[in-house]
Design an enzyme around this catalytic site. Structure first.
Site, short mmCIF file in Angstrom:
data_model
loop_
_atom_site.label_atom_id
_atom_site.label_comp_id
_atom_site.label_asym_id
_atom_site.label_seq_id
_atom_site.Cartn_x
_atom_site.Cartn_y
_atom_site.Cartn_z
N CYS A 2 0.83 -1.21 0.00
CA CYS A 2 0.00 0.00 0.00
C CYS A 2 0.87 1.26 0.00
CB CYS A 2 -0.87 0.02 1.24
SG CYS A 2 -1.79 -1.49 1.48
N ARG A 27 4.26 0.50 -6.80
CA ARG A 27 4.30 -0.47 -5.70
C ARG A 27 3.26 -1.57 -5.87
NH1 ARG A 27 6.70 2.11 -1.04
NH2 ARG A 27 5.54 0.74 0.31
N ASN A 101 -0.90 1.55 6.17
CA ASN A 101 -0.04 0.52 5.57
C ASN A 101 0.35 -0.44 6.69
OD1 ASN A 101 -0.10 1.94 3.24
ND2 ASN A 101 2.10 2.40 3.17
N GLY A 102 0.41 -1.72 6.39
CA GLY A 102 0.81 -2.68 7.43
C GLY A 102 -0.35 -3.59 7.80
N LYS A 485 17.52 -19.01 -10.21
CA LYS A 485 17.78 -17.59 -9.97
C LYS A 485 18.94 -17.13 -10.81
CE LYS A 485 15.10 -16.36 -8.51
NZ LYS A 485 13.88 -16.90 -8.06
N GLU A 488 18.19 -17.18 -14.74
CA GLU A 488 17.21 -16.25 -15.30
C GLU A 488 17.71 -14.81 -15.31
OE1 GLU A 488 14.09 -16.17 -11.50
OE2 GLU A 488 13.32 -15.76 -13.48
N LYS A 604 6.76 -11.29 -15.64
CA LYS A 604 6.49 -11.51 -14.21
C LYS A 604 5.35 -12.50 -14.04
CE LYS A 604 7.02 -10.86 -9.82
NZ LYS A 604 8.12 -11.66 -9.26
O1 M6R Z 1 3.27 -16.15 -10.22
P1 M6R Z 1 3.77 -17.56 -10.05
O2 M6R Z 1 4.35 -17.80 -8.70
O3 M6R Z 1 2.73 -18.58 -10.42
O4 M6R Z 1 4.94 -17.70 -11.11
C1 M6R Z 1 5.58 -18.93 -11.28
C2 M6R Z 1 6.87 -18.77 -12.07
O5 M6R Z 1 6.61 -18.16 -13.31
C3 M6R Z 1 7.90 -17.93 -11.30
O6 M6R Z 1 8.21 -18.48 -10.05
C4 M6R Z 1 9.20 -17.81 -12.11
O7 M6R Z 1 9.83 -19.04 -12.21
C5 M6R Z 1 10.09 -16.76 -11.48
N1 M6R Z 1 10.51 -15.82 -12.46
C6 M6R Z 1 11.31 -17.31 -10.82
O8 M6R Z 1 12.10 -16.31 -10.28
#
Ligand code: M6R
Length: 609
Positions: A2, A27, A101-102, A485, A488, A604
């Site tokens: 928030c 945010r 917020n919180g 990690k 990617e 994302k």
């Molecule tokens: O929104 P979700 O948790 O369902 O997304 C799943 C994956 O797409 C997500 O964890 C992806 O592997 C990330 N980019 C990893 O850092």
């Protein structure tokens, strides 16, 4: 998360508030609102969805006149995104307005007390409880009423409060949630985030935990929790707007890595009451827990990796046969699922197409479904039979860090609760695990404080063309995450292997200088993974070992570099082992000049199959 902005001065407040809210949009939020005082009354305007809806509703603020007001962007935690649940909230008399917020952790208890005193509620939020509590204590002095109310509130908060009885003051108070006061030329401001006010001023003061500020158009006074006046120094901000959104961190990923102690604490405390795990508001009632015959955990990417941790934990501590399944595979495997199967779907976004499709398939086969989701009101949260929210707040970097850690925390809660209900964990061990769980946020802080060591390690290895991760059991699950990690965000080829699998093929890829990251936190399997380390050392690989403090000497004897995490209960090592791997990936990507927050080809939220 928030966002809060407030203004008191000579200008019209609404356009200033709307501008501030626009600066806070990054945010993440699902609704927004403002409250402005004019001619003896507080006028509130709220709209679900994008801020432009609120701008349209108020004609860019023109329809809400007045020179003192508060505004808020809400990221739902208690109750769905709706106008009733969005902020500002008014007290029953309509004389006091609040933005928050919180999380008010003891809001149910306070709500019950207020209900018994005749108060009524219009929303499902913890915030409305706070404003009603202020009204309960209000006897003509707003500062005193706010102070008494926050004294009763447990949890984290940044509040902005105005009252039609006090049109010359805006009150701000904080505990564990950021809030600043800013000094402008036409008046003064409060904000959860400097970005909201940078257009007007760069002179700010930071509230500290327990501080209450009384902000007037021509000055600000600060008080401690005993209402004794205190001084807070002014600071000059020389960041640009984008810097400010990241609160000084170079990337959102780093900011989110550093938020992990807080989100893990919030996620755990939401389900621990009076020294017991309480999941009674989910489908995991004691009766149902005893009936479960089989568990399938489904997710994609990092969420799937939490599922792999879950498989190891649930089988060990509950003896229920458990599988972790990739959501994209689930539908096409003719899954063996029936009404005695608990299906746990994990998703940060709650919108991942494959996970959503798997959830539907599981439901159609008669399973009971529990979602672990971060985004309130998302499709998966709505479609599952029951939801446990991770309280990670919006995650902006594509590479998940804090949502992953919050999902692990939920996995510990489920495992321990199920184990206890099924009589498989003694009272003493239950207490021990729970106490250690609550120490995890502090231990994550300890790991984060060692970031320079990881920065150094990254500078040694960022030019490698291939990096392998190995581990056994829970350490294998963490290796999967460490490898994902790294690949990617740094674009280095990387693979994770169960230590014992190396010699069944992959060891042929090990050349002199290849980096192998050995995750060795499982004490019982330490010697086994060290045997695998010796196998790769014999091929002249470099080995970076992640292990517990207690194994430092043994690990140092056979590896090139050792990074230690604090000692902890065997169930909880994933939460600590994941942090150095996130930081290592981050610094490697930084050294390689990668676009860390938005890696190539990735999104994302993956809403297509
Ligand atoms: O929104 P979700 O948790 O369902 O997304 C799943 C994956 O797409 C997500 O964890 C992806 O592997 C990330 N980019 C990893 O850092």
């Amino acid at each position: 998360m928030c966002g809060i902005v407030g203004y008191i001065g000579r200008e019209e407040a609404a356009p200033i508030l709307l501008y501030g809210l626009e600066r806070l949009e990054y945010r993440g939020y699902d609704s927004a609102g403002i409250a402005v005082y004019d001619k003896g009354k507080l006028n509130v305007a709220k709209a679900v969805g994008k801020l432009k809806n609120l701008c349209e509703l108020t004609d860019n603020g023109a329809k809400v006149s007045g020179c003192i007001g508060i505004g808020h962007t809400r990221w739902a935690t208690h109750g769905q995104p709706s106008t009733d649940n969005s902020h500002p909230h008014l007290s029953g008399s309509g004389k006091i307005a609040i933005v928050h917020n919180g999380i008010v952790e003891n809001y149910m208890k306070i709500r019950e007390m207020l209900l018994s005193e005749g108060f009524t509620f219009k929303s499902e939020t913890d915030t409305e409880v706070a404003v009603q509590l202020i009204e309960y204590y209000y006897k003509g002095n707003l500062l005193e009423a706010v102070s008494k109310a926050v004294d009763k509130i447990e949890g984290s908060y940044a509040f902005g409060v105005i009252s039609s009885d006090h049109p010359d003051e805006l009150i701000a108070v904080r505990k564990e949630s950021p809030l600043i006061v800013a000094y402008g030329e036409t008046g003064n401001f409060i904000a959860s985030d400097i970005t909201a006010v940078l257009k007007y001023t760069r002179n700010v003061a930071y509230l500290e935990d327990g501080d209450i500020a009384v902000v007037k158009k021509d000055g600000v006074k600060f008080y401690n929790s005993y209402l004794k006046e205190i001084q807070r120094e002014k600071a000059y901000i020389d960041w640009d707007v984008e810097d400010a959104q990241r609160e000084g961190y170079q990337h959102f990923m780093l900011k989110e890595i550093y938020e992990q102690p807080k989100v893990v604490k919030n996620t755990l405390s939401a389900h621990i009451k009076d020294g017991r795990i309480d999941l009674s508001d989910t489908l995991l009632t004691p009766e149902y827990c005893r009936e479960i015959k089989r568990i399938s955990i489904i997710g994609c990417g990092s969420a799937y990796h939490v599922g792999v941790v879950g498989k190891y934990l649930l089988e060990k501590y509950t003896r229920i046969p458990t599988e972790a399944v990739l959501a994209s595979e689930f539908r096409y495997t003719d899954p063996i699922i029936d009404n005695h199967t608990l299906v746990i779907v994990i998703s940060q976004s709650g919108e991942t197409a494959d996970t959503r499709a798997a959830l539907r398939e599981a439901k159609s086969l008669g399973a009971r479904t529990l979602a672990i989701v971060n985004v309130v009101g998302s499709s998966i949260a709505k479609e599952a039979d029951s939801v446990i929210y991770t309280l990670a707040g919006p995650e902006i970097a594509v590479a998940t860090t804090k949502a992953y850690s919050a999902q692990l925390a939920v996995m510990y809660l489920i495992t321990t609760a199920l184990s206890s209900t099924r009589g498989l964990i003694s009272a003493a061990e239950y207490d021990e695990v729970l106490a250690e769980m609550l120490r995890i946020p502090g231990k994550i802080e300890t790991v984060l404080s060692d970031r320079e060591q990881l920065q150094h390690l990254a500078s040694m290895y960022f030019n490698n063309s291939s990096i392998f991760f190995i581990g056994r059991n829970l350490d294998y699950a963490i290796s999967l995450e460490g490898s994902l990690k790294l690949k990617e965000i740094s674009y280095i080829h990387s693979e994770a292997y169960a230590g014992g699998e190396l010699k069944h093929g992959t060891i042929s890829l090990i050349e002199p200088e290849t980096l192998v990251v050995a995750v060795a936190t499982c004490e019982k399997l330490f010697d086994k993974i060290i045997s695998n380390v010796k196998e790769v050392k014999a091929r002249e690989a470099n080995v970076l070992c992640i292990t517990q403090n207690k194994s430092f000497n043994a690990a140092s004897a056979v590896t090139d570099n050792v990074f230690t995490i604090p000692n902890t209960h065997e169930m909880l090592t994933p939460s600590l082992a994941a942090i150095p791997l996130q930081l290592f990936a981050y610094y490697v990507a930084l050294d390689r000049g990668c676009d860390i927050d938005k890696p190539r080809n990735l999104a994302k939220s993956v809403t297509v199959e």
